[in-house]
Scaffold this motif. Sequence first.
Motif, PDB file in Angstrom:
ATOM      1  N   VAL A 203       0.844  -1.194   0.000  1.00 31.69           N
ATOM      2  CA  VAL A 203       0.000   0.000   0.000  1.00 31.69           C
ATOM      3  C   VAL A 203       0.877   1.241   0.000  1.00 31.69           C
ATOM      4  O   VAL A 203       1.919   1.291   0.660  1.00 31.69           O
ATOM      5  N   CYS A 204       0.457   2.235  -0.777  1.00 33.10           N
ATOM      6  CA  CYS A 204       1.189   3.509  -0.848  1.00 33.10           C
ATOM      7  C   CYS A 204       0.181   4.577  -1.229  1.00 33.10           C
ATOM      8  O   CYS A 204      -0.134   4.755  -2.410  1.00 33.10           O
ATOM      9  N   GLY A 205      -0.357   5.266  -0.238  1.00 33.07           N
ATOM     10  CA  GLY A 205      -1.408   6.236  -0.523  1.00 33.07           C
ATOM     11  C   GLY A 205      -1.145   7.561   0.139  1.00 33.07           C
ATOM     12  O   GLY A 205      -0.175   7.752   0.869  1.00 33.07           O
ATOM     13  N   GLY A 206      -2.052   8.506  -0.115  1.00 34.73           N
ATOM     14  CA  GLY A 206      -1.937   9.816   0.492  1.00 34.73           C
ATOM     15  C   GLY A 206      -2.983  10.768  -0.034  1.00 34.73           C
ATOM     16  O   GLY A 206      -3.683  10.472  -1.014  1.00 34.73           O
ATOM     17  N   PRO A 207      -3.088  11.917   0.594  1.00 40.28           N
ATOM     18  CA  PRO A 207      -4.127  12.881   0.227  1.00 40.28           C
ATOM     19  C   PRO A 207      -3.880  13.602  -1.086  1.00 40.28           C
ATOM     20  O   PRO A 207      -4.791  14.216  -1.647  1.00 40.28           O
TER      21      PRO A 207
ATOM     22  N   GLY B 264       0.004  -2.802  -6.839  1.00 37.11           N
ATOM     23  CA  GLY B 264      -0.335  -2.598  -5.440  1.00 37.11           C
ATOM     24  C   GLY B 264      -1.575  -1.743  -5.284  1.00 37.11           C
ATOM     25  O   GLY B 264      -2.353  -1.557  -6.222  1.00 37.11           O
ATOM     26  N   LEU B 265      -1.747  -1.244  -4.080  1.00 37.67           N
ATOM     27  CA  LEU B 265      -2.854  -0.341  -3.742  1.00 37.67           C
ATOM     28  C   LEU B 265      -2.249   1.042  -3.569  1.00 37.67           C
ATOM     29  O   LEU B 265      -1.638   1.334  -2.541  1.00 37.67           O
ATOM     30  N   THR B 266      -2.402   1.863  -4.584  1.00 38.88           N
ATOM     31  CA  THR B 266      -1.619   3.096  -4.659  1.00 38.88           C
ATOM     32  C   THR B 266      -2.482   4.263  -5.097  1.00 38.88           C
ATOM     33  O   THR B 266      -3.371   4.112  -5.944  1.00 38.88           O
ATOM     34  N   GLY B 267      -2.189   5.442  -4.503  1.00 40.81           N
ATOM     35  CA  GLY B 267      -2.838   6.663  -4.936  1.00 40.81           C
ATOM     36  C   GLY B 267      -3.732   7.249  -3.861  1.00 40.81           C
ATOM     37  O   GLY B 267      -3.455   7.171  -2.668  1.00 40.81           O
ATOM     38  N   SER B 268      -4.812   7.847  -4.316  1.00 38.71           N
ATOM     39  CA  SER B 268      -5.762   8.479  -3.411  1.00 38.71           C
ATOM     40  C   SER B 268      -6.597   7.430  -2.696  1.00 38.71           C
ATOM     41  O   SER B 268      -6.593   6.243  -3.044  1.00 38.71           O
TER      42      SER B 268
ATOM     43  N   ILE C 170      -7.571   3.564  -4.013  1.00 34.71           N
ATOM     44  CA  ILE C 170      -7.330   2.371  -3.207  1.00 34.71           C
ATOM     45  C   ILE C 170      -8.634   1.635  -2.941  1.00 34.71           C
ATOM     46  O   ILE C 170      -8.713   0.405  -3.062  1.00 34.71           O
ATOM     47  N   VAL C 171      -9.682   2.371  -2.592  1.00 30.81           N
ATOM     48  CA  VAL C 171     -10.979   1.736  -2.324  1.00 30.81           C
ATOM     49  C   VAL C 171     -11.509   1.050  -3.580  1.00 30.81           C
ATOM     50  O   VAL C 171     -12.059  -0.056  -3.513  1.00 30.81           O
ATOM     51  N   ASP C 172     -11.352   1.685  -4.735  1.00 31.69           N
ATOM     52  CA  ASP C 172     -11.816   1.075  -5.985  1.00 31.69           C
ATOM     53  C   ASP C 172     -11.119  -0.259  -6.239  1.00 31.69           C
ATOM     54  O   ASP C 172     -11.759  -1.240  -6.633  1.00 31.69           O
ATOM     55  N   LYS C 173      -9.803  -0.312  -6.026  1.00 30.43           N
ATOM     56  CA  LYS C 173      -9.084  -1.555  -6.278  1.00 30.43           C
ATOM     57  C   LYS C 173      -9.435  -2.608  -5.235  1.00 30.43           C
ATOM     58  O   LYS C 173      -9.540  -3.801  -5.550  1.00 30.43           O
ATOM     59  N   LEU C 174      -9.635  -2.184  -3.992  1.00 34.77           N
ATOM     60  CA  LEU C 174     -10.090  -3.126  -2.978  1.00 34.77           C
ATOM     61  C   LEU C 174     -11.452  -3.706  -3.354  1.00 34.77           C
ATOM     62  O   LEU C 174     -11.739  -4.879  -3.110  1.00 34.77           O
ATOM     63  N   GLY C 175     -12.288  -2.883  -3.982  1.00 31.71           N
ATOM     64  CA  GLY C 175     -13.583  -3.361  -4.429  1.00 31.71           C
ATOM     65  C   GLY C 175     -13.465  -4.451  -5.477  1.00 31.71           C
ATOM     66  O   GLY C 175     -14.264  -5.402  -5.490  1.00 31.71           O
ATOM     67  N   VAL C 176     -12.462  -4.336  -6.352  1.00 34.53           N
ATOM     68  CA  VAL C 176     -12.236  -5.377  -7.354  1.00 34.53           C
ATOM     69  C   VAL C 176     -11.842  -6.681  -6.674  1.00 34.53           C
ATOM     70  O   VAL C 176     -12.307  -7.769  -7.055  1.00 34.53           O
ATOM     71  N   PHE C 177     -10.989  -6.596  -5.661  1.00 29.74           N
ATOM     72  CA  PHE C 177     -10.620  -7.807  -4.913  1.00 29.74           C
ATOM     73  C   PHE C 177     -11.833  -8.394  -4.195  1.00 29.74           C
ATOM     74  O   PHE C 177     -12.007  -9.620  -4.155  1.00 29.74           O
ATOM     75  N   ALA C 178     -12.669  -7.525  -3.627  1.00 34.05           N
ATOM     76  CA  ALA C 178     -13.866  -8.014  -2.943  1.00 34.05           C
ATOM     77  C   ALA C 178     -14.792  -8.741  -3.914  1.00 34.05           C
ATOM     78  O   ALA C 178     -15.344  -9.807  -3.595  1.00 34.05           O
ATOM     79  N   GLU C 179     -14.966  -8.204  -5.099  1.00 33.97           N
ATOM     80  CA  GLU C 179     -15.820  -8.845  -6.097  1.00 33.97           C
ATOM     81  C   GLU C 179     -15.275 -10.212  -6.503  1.00 33.97           C
ATOM     82  O   GLU C 179     -16.047 -11.120  -6.847  1.00 33.97           O
TER      83      GLU C 179
END
Length: 308
Positions: free
Chosen positions: A231-235, A258-262, A266-275
Amino acid sequence: MELRIFVEPQQGATYADQLAVARTAEAAGFGAFFRSDHYVAMNVDGAPGPTDSWITLGAIGRETSTIRLGTLVTSATFRFPGPLAISVAQVDEMSGGRVELGLGAGWFAEEHAAYAIPFPDVKERFDRFEETLQIVTGLWESQGPYTFSGEHFSVVDSPALPKPAQAHVPIVLGGAGKKRSAALAARFADEYNTPFVPVEEAAAVWARVDAACEAAGRDPKSVIKSAAQVVCGGPDEATVARRAATIGRELPELRENGLTGSAAEIVDKLGVFAEAGAERVYLQVLDQSDLAHVEWIGSEVLPQVAGL
């Protein structure tokens, strides 16, 4: 979906560093703090040096109160099955029943050579891994003296003590989910983890584990599906770029792998994993000095994934 924090202390982290991350993760509401089990760093010098996973988790268990603790994953080559069962049971008692045991066959030859740990061929490692799973779970579940006869390990009239504080310590297995590891998951795993692979590959692994469960007469839904992603995120983009540079990664590669960006990215990519079936994701935090990163994920990402 549950989010957990996952660190790699062999890359260069003291006990105090790990405790700070664990406490920050606990305060932020993450489900667990997990750490790798390695003795040699990869691509860095690793100073000040490695820390033992179960000694570290025992101490963290005494200095936290709610967050679950575990390894992703302990190498079965590092410890004999009996002492491993004792160590994990003791840490479970020390933490008030918050331990999970991630266990694998072992793969990193260099760390074995560096610390005088035997490193047999892959078949023997898997044979020993299977026997370790049998013995550890057998010792915990036995209601009396425990005996086991295997090719590599034998147990004779063990008192099978101590028992963990939990009635059942969750077992986390993981990897590529090929025939043998999928079959072991069907027998022993409460959770199966797919580390650092694209979502399509993770889904294929989980499907193999499901098939192995069905073949063994076990409900596939009884095995939690999880993934691990850096994970690598930030505002803002400048913060994300700074954090990527600190861990020696390029932003385009991190966005791909990875899970990167805003928070939204990150939430959008986590949603793909959840699906695809993921119920948990371990967020690999590579800069353990950046507690603000963990706090930001906790405040900006964590509230948005509860319903995934």
